[in-house]
Design a protein around this motif. Structure first.
Motif, PDB file in Angstrom:
ATOM      1  N   VAL A 131       0.862  -1.181   0.000  1.00 61.42           N
ATOM      2  CA  VAL A 131       0.000   0.000   0.000  1.00 61.42           C
ATOM      3  C   VAL A 131       0.898   1.230   0.000  1.00 61.42           C
ATOM      4  O   VAL A 131       1.813   1.331   0.818  1.00 61.42           O
ATOM      5  N   CYS A 132       0.660   2.145  -0.923  1.00 61.96           N
ATOM      6  CA  CYS A 132       1.482   3.354  -1.033  1.00 61.96           C
ATOM      7  C   CYS A 132       0.676   4.566  -0.541  1.00 61.96           C
ATOM      8  O   CYS A 132      -0.466   4.757  -0.962  1.00 61.96           O
ATOM      9  N   ASN A 160       6.750  10.054 -11.718  1.00 63.31           N
ATOM     10  CA  ASN A 160       7.470   9.664 -10.502  1.00 63.31           C
ATOM     11  C   ASN A 160       6.532   8.988  -9.504  1.00 63.31           C
ATOM     12  O   ASN A 160       6.886   7.967  -8.890  1.00 63.31           O
ATOM     13  N   SER A 161       5.320   9.539  -9.344  1.00 62.09           N
ATOM     14  CA  SER A 161       4.363   8.937  -8.417  1.00 62.09           C
ATOM     15  C   SER A 161       3.972   7.532  -8.864  1.00 62.09           C
ATOM     16  O   SER A 161       3.823   6.626  -8.040  1.00 62.09           O
ATOM     17  N   ARG A 162       3.797   7.358 -10.155  1.00 60.25           N
ATOM     18  CA  ARG A 162       3.483   6.011 -10.653  1.00 60.25           C
ATOM     19  C   ARG A 162       4.654   5.062 -10.432  1.00 60.25           C
ATOM     20  O   ARG A 162       4.461   3.886 -10.101  1.00 60.25           O
ATOM     21  N   SER A 163       5.881   5.567 -10.626  1.00 58.11           N
ATOM     22  CA  SER A 163       7.056   4.691 -10.473  1.00 58.11           C
ATOM     23  C   SER A 163       7.252   4.265  -9.020  1.00 58.11           C
ATOM     24  O   SER A 163       7.725   3.155  -8.757  1.00 58.11           O
ATOM     25  N   THR A 164       6.895   5.128  -8.061  1.00 56.34           N
ATOM     26  CA  THR A 164       7.021   4.743  -6.652  1.00 56.34           C
ATOM     27  C   THR A 164       5.965   3.715  -6.252  1.00 56.34           C
ATOM     28  O   THR A 164       6.093   3.085  -5.195  1.00 56.34           O
ATOM     29  N   SER A 165       4.945   3.552  -7.089  1.00 55.76           N
ATOM     30  CA  SER A 165       3.835   2.661  -6.729  1.00 55.76           C
ATOM     31  C   SER A 165       3.565   1.598  -7.792  1.00 55.76           C
ATOM     32  O   SER A 165       2.457   1.054  -7.855  1.00 55.76           O
ATOM     33  N   TRP A 166       4.553   1.283  -8.630  1.00 49.80           N
ATOM     34  CA  TRP A 166       4.400   0.204  -9.605  1.00 49.80           C
ATOM     35  C   TRP A 166       3.989  -1.085  -8.903  1.00 49.80           C
ATOM     36  O   TRP A 166       4.580  -1.485  -7.889  1.00 49.80           O
ATOM     37  N   LEU A 167       2.966  -1.739  -9.431  1.00 52.96           N
ATOM     38  CA  LEU A 167       2.472  -3.037  -8.940  1.00 52.96           C
ATOM     39  C   LEU A 167       1.961  -2.978  -7.502  1.00 52.96           C
ATOM     40  O   LEU A 167       1.764  -4.015  -6.870  1.00 52.96           O
ATOM     41  N   ALA A 168       1.747  -1.783  -6.961  1.00 50.81           N
ATOM     42  CA  ALA A 168       1.158  -1.665  -5.622  1.00 50.81           C
ATOM     43  C   ALA A 168      -0.320  -2.052  -5.683  1.00 50.81           C
ATOM     44  O   ALA A 168      -0.989  -1.890  -6.713  1.00 50.81           O
ATOM     45  N   SER A 169      -0.838  -2.558  -4.570  1.00 46.61           N
ATOM     46  CA  SER A 169      -2.237  -2.971  -4.519  1.00 46.61           C
ATOM     47  C   SER A 169      -3.181  -1.772  -4.494  1.00 46.61           C
ATOM     48  O   SER A 169      -4.287  -1.831  -5.039  1.00 46.61           O
ATOM     49  N   LYS A 170      -2.761  -0.691  -3.839  1.00 49.09           N
ATOM     50  CA  LYS A 170      -3.592   0.512  -3.798  1.00 49.09           C
ATOM     51  C   LYS A 170      -2.742   1.717  -3.418  1.00 49.09           C
ATOM     52  O   LYS A 170      -1.680   1.584  -2.810  1.00 49.09           O
ATOM     53  N   ARG A 171      -3.244   2.885  -3.805  1.00 48.28           N
ATOM     54  CA  ARG A 171      -2.627   4.153  -3.431  1.00 48.28           C
ATOM     55  C   ARG A 171      -3.600   4.914  -2.542  1.00 48.28           C
ATOM     56  O   ARG A 171      -4.764   5.092  -2.909  1.00 48.28           O
ATOM     57  N   PHE A 176      -6.049  17.619   1.815  1.00 49.11           N
ATOM     58  CA  PHE A 176      -6.521  18.657   2.737  1.00 49.11           C
ATOM     59  C   PHE A 176      -8.039  18.586   2.946  1.00 49.11           C
ATOM     60  O   PHE A 176      -8.548  18.956   3.994  1.00 49.11           O
ATOM     61  N   ARG A 177      -8.763  18.122   1.928  1.00 47.04           N
ATOM     62  CA  ARG A 177     -10.221  18.131   1.970  1.00 47.04           C
ATOM     63  C   ARG A 177     -10.750  16.883   1.260  1.00 47.04           C
ATOM     64  O   ARG A 177     -10.007  16.199   0.558  1.00 47.04           O
ATOM     65  N   GLU A 178     -12.030  16.612   1.448  1.00 49.51           N
ATOM     66  CA  GLU A 178     -12.631  15.412   0.864  1.00 49.51           C
ATOM     67  C   GLU A 178     -12.851  15.585  -0.631  1.00 49.51           C
ATOM     68  O   GLU A 178     -13.379  16.600  -1.093  1.00 49.51           O
ATOM     69  N   ILE A 179     -12.408  14.578  -1.385  1.00 48.73           N
ATOM     70  CA  ILE A 179     -12.600  14.508  -2.832  1.00 48.73           C
ATOM     71  C   ILE A 179     -12.997  13.067  -3.154  1.00 48.73           C
ATOM     72  O   ILE A 179     -12.455  12.142  -2.542  1.00 48.73           O
ATOM     73  N   PRO A 180     -13.915  12.818  -4.078  1.00 50.92           N
ATOM     74  CA  PRO A 180     -14.306  11.437  -4.390  1.00 50.92           C
ATOM     75  C   PRO A 180     -13.104  10.593  -4.834  1.00 50.92           C
ATOM     76  O   PRO A 180     -12.252  11.052  -5.590  1.00 50.92           O
ATOM     77  N   SER A 181     -13.041   9.359  -4.348  1.00 50.23           N
ATOM     78  CA  SER A 181     -11.953   8.450  -4.713  1.00 50.23           C
ATOM     79  C   SER A 181     -12.134   7.957  -6.143  1.00 50.23           C
ATOM     80  O   SER A 181     -13.214   8.067  -6.734  1.00 50.23           O
ATOM     81  N   ARG A 182     -11.072   7.425  -6.709  1.00 48.31           N
ATOM     82  CA  ARG A 182     -11.090   6.830  -8.042  1.00 48.31           C
ATOM     83  C   ARG A 182     -10.520   5.423  -7.959  1.00 48.31           C
ATOM     84  O   ARG A 182      -9.324   5.205  -8.157  1.00 48.31           O
ATOM     85  N   THR A 183     -11.370   4.459  -7.641  1.00 46.61           N
ATOM     86  CA  THR A 183     -10.896   3.085  -7.502  1.00 46.61           C
ATOM     87  C   THR A 183     -10.387   2.516  -8.819  1.00 46.61           C
ATOM     88  O   THR A 183      -9.572   1.601  -8.822  1.00 46.61           O
ATOM     89  N   ASP A 184     -10.871   3.077  -9.942  1.00 44.74           N
ATOM     90  CA  ASP A 184     -10.374   2.613 -11.240  1.00 44.74           C
ATOM     91  C   ASP A 184      -8.901   2.955 -11.434  1.00 44.74           C
ATOM     92  O   ASP A 184      -8.208   2.335 -12.249  1.00 44.74           O
ATOM     93  N   LEU A 185      -8.409   3.931 -10.675  1.00 45.08           N
ATOM     94  CA  LEU A 185      -6.996   4.314 -10.720  1.00 45.08           C
ATOM     95  C   LEU A 185      -6.239   3.787  -9.499  1.00 45.08           C
ATOM     96  O   LEU A 185      -5.104   4.197  -9.263  1.00 45.08           O
ATOM     97  N   LYS A 186      -6.879   2.869  -8.753  1.00 44.77           N
ATOM     98  CA  LYS A 186      -6.326   2.378  -7.480  1.00 44.77           C
ATOM     99  C   LYS A 186      -6.015   3.553  -6.549  1.00 44.77           C
ATOM    100  O   LYS A 186      -5.014   3.580  -5.852  1.00 44.77           O
TER     101      LYS A 186
END
Length: 382
Positions: A131-132, A160-171, A176-186
């Protein structure tokens, strides 16, 4: 679950996020079996981390940003050159990480934007879920607002953010505030991770401005402004290892070596905070209802993004230089965001446990994995 941390050691934010999550996970019955932290020349991991993380800490060589002198910001050419010349050292670090993971055999790896997290997954394919966690992952969200004319920088930071989380199960994207999640982007949007100590502080109305800088070279700008406004009382925190723990420049300007407890206590009593647009510092100020002036480090696109996002979230104002007059002019206009921020922040414990413990059910029944408190939903109060 047995959980291993990987933590980027540059700056204070990722370190304090690891401490905070470690506190939460232990309370829920999980075990933090180690913390691997990237270090670099001229950067000392603050003592507060080794004391508060409450587990064995393994240091390994990692890339870092090279700054120009006298607060000139990031030196891109030197940074790239240093990374290339140190490539053999970094490959050795990857081997160290793999050896540690092989020996510890964690059930889950949590990476706090560590440079080698994705590379480790890509090269060694350990099969251990990762988990990243970082604010930087929020920049992958389609609704994030970027600086104008920044298409190339936007591409590079998200690469760079994608490279730090290659093959991660989720990000998990800290926001700072609530924003809807994007599970399609993990991509799951979650509240900030702040240390328990922040909730015990009582805000006070002091007579000084507080300054936090990521690199002591930026102090030149502070001193220049101070000499023009000696009547304004300033307390500054820096990473200057050559200076004393407390250095009084004169009667109204004092520099302090980075000290977690001292910094938070002074934050609770200041009129306002001036910071180099680091996510963690802005969050702490918002929790305490302190106005913030965010000064992105020159040529540091991530901090430019943080500053824009902070302004949108009501944290305060932004400036390209340490002209503290900007903050003084803004103070009467500031609307305290602490109530709204705290409401979002206090939802974090349940959200983080839900995301982390989603892996526990997959482990129960596997050879060598007992059904303990950390995998028992009843023991967790569910």
């Amino acid at each position: 679950m047995k959980i291993l941390f990987m933590v980027q050691g540059e700056g204070r934010g990722h370190l304090t996020q690891a401490i905070s999550l470690g506190q939460l996970l232990r309370q829920a019955g999980h075990e933090i079996v180690g913390a691997m932290v990237g270090t670099s020349p001229g950067r000392q991991i603050p003592a507060f981390f080794n004391e508060a993380i409450c587990t064995n800490v393994l240091h390994f060589d990692a890339p870092n940003i090279i700054y120009n002198a006298q607060g000139g910001g990031m030196n891109l050419q030197r940074t790239i050159y240093t990374h290339l010349t140190n490539l053999p050292k970094y490959l050795k670090s990857l081997r160290q990480i793999n050896e540690a993971v092989t020996q510890i055999k964690p059930d889950l790896i949590v990476s706090f934007y560590d440079t080698f997290g994705g590379l480790y997954n890509l090269i060694y394919r350990s099969g251990i879920p990762m988990v990243c966690i970082a604010h930087q992952y929020l920049l992958l969200h389609p609704r994030f607002v970027f600086p104008e004319k920044s298409r190339l920088n936007r591409f590079l930071i998200n690469l760079n953010s994608r490279s730090t989380s290659w093959l991660a199960s989720k990000r998990l994207a800290l926001s700072f505030r609530e924003i809807p999640s994007r599970t399609d982007l993990k991509l799951t949007v979650v509240p900030p991770l702040l240390r328990e100590e922040i909730a015990r502080l009582v805000p006070r109305n002091g007579d000084y401005l507080l300054v936090y800088m990521t690199h002591h070279s930026l102090s030149e700008q502070i001193i220049a402004w101070h000499l023009q406004h000696p009547e304004v009382k300033l307390h500054c925190f820096w990473d200057n290892l050559d200076a004393a723990e407390e250095f009084a420049y004169d009667e109204t300007l004092t520099f302090h070596r980075i000290n977690s407890e001292k910094y938070l206590n002074m934050l609770a009593g200041c009129r306002g905070l001036v910071t180099t647009a680091g996510f963690e510092s802005v969050c702490e100020a918002m929790y305490l209802g302190k106005p913030v002036m965010m000064v992105p480090v020159p040529n540091h696109f991530e901090q430019e993004c943080n500053a824009i996002d902070g302004v949108i979230s009501g944290a305060g104002v932004t400036s390209r230089t340490f002209d503290l007059s900007v903050l003084l002019e803004y103070l009467p206009k500031h609307l305290n965001q602490s109530a709204r921020f705290r409401s979002w922040y206090h939802r974090g414990n349940a959200l983080f446990l839900e995301e982390i413990e989603s892996f526990a059910g997959k482990l129960v029944g596997k050879v060598g994995y007992p059904k303990t408190k950390s995998s028992d939903s009843k023991a967790l109060g569910r």
